[in-house]
Design an enzyme around this catalytic site. Structure first.
Site, PDB file in Angstrom:
ATOM      1  N   CYS A  83      -1.038 -14.715 -18.426  1.00  0.00           N
ATOM      2  CA  CYS A  83      -1.162 -13.711 -17.365  1.00  0.00           C
ATOM      3  C   CYS A  83      -0.059 -13.806 -16.322  1.00  0.00           C
ATOM      4  CB  CYS A  83      -2.519 -13.821 -16.687  1.00  0.00           C
ATOM      5  SG  CYS A  83      -2.814 -15.400 -15.864  1.00  0.00           S
ATOM      6  N   GLU A 122      -1.775 -24.065 -15.682  1.00  0.00           N
ATOM      7  CA  GLU A 122      -0.563 -23.804 -14.896  1.00  0.00           C
ATOM      8  C   GLU A 122       0.002 -25.079 -14.285  1.00  0.00           C
ATOM      9  OE1 GLU A 122      -1.687 -21.074 -11.779  1.00  0.00           O
ATOM     10  OE2 GLU A 122      -3.700 -21.913 -11.692  1.00  0.00           O
ATOM     11  N   HIS A 177       0.822  -1.198   0.000  1.00  0.00           N
ATOM     12  CA  HIS A 177       0.000   0.000   0.000  1.00  0.00           C
ATOM     13  C   HIS A 177       0.861   1.255   0.000  1.00  0.00           C
ATOM     14  CE1 HIS A 177      -3.941  -1.979   1.611  1.00  0.00           C
ATOM     15  NE2 HIS A 177      -3.787  -2.102   0.313  1.00  0.00           N
ATOM     16  N   ASP A 218       3.336 -20.516 -12.061  1.00  0.00           N
ATOM     17  CA  ASP A 218       3.257 -21.893 -11.570  1.00  0.00           C
ATOM     18  C   ASP A 218       3.642 -22.905 -12.642  1.00  0.00           C
ATOM     19  OD1 ASP A 218       2.710 -21.829  -8.869  1.00  0.00           O
ATOM     20  OD2 ASP A 218       0.559 -21.588  -9.150  1.00  0.00           O
TER      21      ASP A 218
END
Length: 577
Positions: free
Chosen positions: A500, A429, A188, A453
């Protein structure tokens, strides 16, 4: 002169005098109490809760960005979490300790679950849990000495640890740049410094231990470097670097509205990976044509309680509506393995091969069906796509599809509207899924390759193990051949395939992935413009020739060297590889 290398968290260049800040308030004072002192400590804690909430609410009414507002609201929600409050009160009563020690102890137990993971994104979330406890501890102590609300001159802030609460409270008009010893781009703090446009470098290692107040410091938030007491030559070099960076930024941002097509007209859709709804406005401004991966598990990490169906629905609806008419692919809960969520009882000796992702969901249908209902409800507000993680074979895929149909029937019975044609896909994956891609492709609307992965499982290398990190190679022939096979199986069954994983964010991989036949690449927002520029600078024929050539090579060392040279020959002026 000293140079510290770190993570470029917020772009830009800043020069000024150092203000060194060491975080001392994180250590609570332990004091035992007698039984008749319990009531007093409980009252201290409840008063601190009210004080901390009031402080957050004061920050929340200011003219702040949407991202900042969502972080504040998350912290407010954590301060009102009944389970968190009950645990602290019980700790005071049971262990006969003071309120600040109870706050610190309960929060430390929660944070420990996150800090044990190998996932940097999740480890950074631990800082935000600590920040909430910091509000409380400071309110109990009544000190607030770590706040930097009134600065009377421009400074470069050099700190070991910096909390989001301190960023909100500090006088940002006088903070030109920031250097932090730790941290990562997913925290953050990183989100906030970008929102506040403060050039920042994270993970410098130990700059705060070397720098003294008043030292001249230059923070290069673009290259991830901090220069302490720079000489004249370095200062001049950095001035020139800043001018080049500004020119390049202008050039990149001119491409935000341009399509991602090769020079011979072949399209490669560029989408974004996100974990919070606060990121949507930023990726839209960068020209993302959709969200290829919304990591829904982060909803389960922001509170000690599982998010309700309504809470999930509101978040999904907000993201889908904001991106419409572009598609939003939401991955169902991907927890377990290196993603630890408190209260779910996931604690295994070999979590990477254990009870995780869809395996967890199918055994906890009480949690999974709530998410599926929320997703279906949100599907009428735009173009929502549902994606299942870590499918290993057709049995698991059939099981989740059957459950989805059951939830759809529930919605029909209850007259809850949803898109009956919502698209459903699976991540590829796991090697078994790659080898069965032709079977799986007949049952879904799209594939998304999760290379993080897939690489790990294909090469049998724990990507969090530093001793064997050198084996984790995206350009391993086995990985590239798997990707090529998955793409071919998808296209033979007339479904699109996306990628992705981190490979999509790496400019070094972009041309190769296009040449392997990817229809879409989904990546971190920081890579969108650069990857678009690269793909618009080559032909699809060139990309295919590159892919065909490296597929014939026999080692990742040979492939990596060849691709680096190929890319440097064409893009040395725009890539930092």
């Amino acid at each position: 002169m000293r140079i510290f290398k770190g993570i470029a968290a917020s772009e830009g260049l800043a020069k000024g005098k150092a203000l060194v800040h060491h975080q001392a308030s994180m250590v609570a004072e332990k004091q035992h109490i007698l039984a008749d002192g319990i009531a007093g400590e409980l009252e201290k804690f409840r008063t601190a809760l009210s004080t901390a909430k009031r402080t957050l609410e004061e920050h929340n009414v200011r003219d702040i960005t949407k991202e900042s507002k969502e972080i504040l609201e998350t912290h407010l929600m954590m301060l009102q979490d009944p389970e968190y409050i009950q645990q602290i009160e019980a700790y005071i009563s049971t262990n006969l300790v003071c309120a600040q020690w109870a706050v610190d102890s309960v929060t430390t137990d929660m944070v420990a679950l996150l800090e044990k993971t190998e996932d940097a994104l999740l480890r950074e979330r631990a800082v935000d849990f600590r920040d909430v406890s910091l509000y409380l501890i400071d309110a109990i102590k009544g000190k607030g000495s770590h706040r930097m609300e009134n600065l009377d001159e421009d400074v470069i802030l050099v700190a070991d640890v910096l909390m989001p609460s301190e960023l909100f409270a500090m006088d940002k008009t006088h903070v030109l740049g920031i250097s932090l010893d730790g941290g990562g781009r997913a925290s953050h703090v990183a989100i906030l410094v970008r929102a506040f446009n403060i050039p920042t470098v994270l993970a410098t290692g130990g700059a705060s231990k070397t720098v003294k107040d008043g030292d001249e410091v230059i923070v290069d938030g673009t290259y991830g470097e901090v220069f302490v007491r720079p000489d004249l030559m370095v200062s001049q070099m950095l001035d020139e670097r800043f001018e080049l960076w500004q020119q390049y930024e202008v050039e990149l941002h001119q491409m935000a509205d341009l399509p991602s097509v090769t020079t011979d007209g072949h399209p490669v859709q560029l989408k974004a990976n996100i974990q919070t709804s606060s990121e949507v406005d930023g990726i839209k401004a960068l020209g993302a044509c959709g969200i290829g991966l919304f990591r829904s598990e982060f909803l389960f990490m922001e509170s000690l309680e599982h998010p309700s169906e309504q809470r999930q629905f509101e978040v999904y609806k907000q993201v889908v509506e904001s991106m419409a008419p572009n598609p939003v692919t939401i991955r169902t809960i991907d927890i377990g393995g290196d993603k630890v969520v408190s209260g779910l009882g996931i604690d295994e000796k070999n979590p990477i091969l254990g009870w995780r992702a869809v395996r967890f969901c199918l055994s906890r249908k009480d949690i999974f069906t709530i998410q599926l209902r929320a997703l279906l409800r949100a599907s009428v507000y735009g173009k929502l796509q549902i994606m299942f993680p870590m499918i290993s074979g057709v049995e698991e895929l059939n099981a989740v599809l059957h459950l989805l149909e059951h939830v759809k029937e529930e919605c029909r019975t209850e007259h809850i509207p949803f898109d009956p044609n919502v698209k459903v896909g699976t991540m590829i994956e796991v090697p078994s899924a790659a080898l069965c891609a032709d079977i799986l492709a007949k049952k879904v609307d799209f594939f998304s390759i999760g290379t993080n992965d897939l690489i790990q499982y294909t090469i049998a290398v724990d990507r969090g193990n530093e001793k064997i990190a050198y084996l984790y190679q995206p350009f391993h022939p086995g990985v590239l051949r798997s990707i090529k096979m998955i793409v071919e199986m998808a296209h033979q069954n007339n479904i699109p395939v996306s990628l992705c994983g981190e490979m999509a964010s790496d400019p070094l991989c972009s041309v190769l992935l296009a040449g392997l036949g990817m229809d879409e690449l989904s990546m971190g927002s920081q890579s969108l413009l650069q990857v678009r520029k690269i793909l618009r600078s080559v032909s699809f024929e060139e990309a295919k020739q590159l892919a065909d050539h490296v597929l014939g090579m026999d080692s990742y060392l040979t492939i990596t060297t060849y691709i680096r040279e190929w890319m440097h020959d064409r893009f040395d002026h725009i890539t930092t590889i």
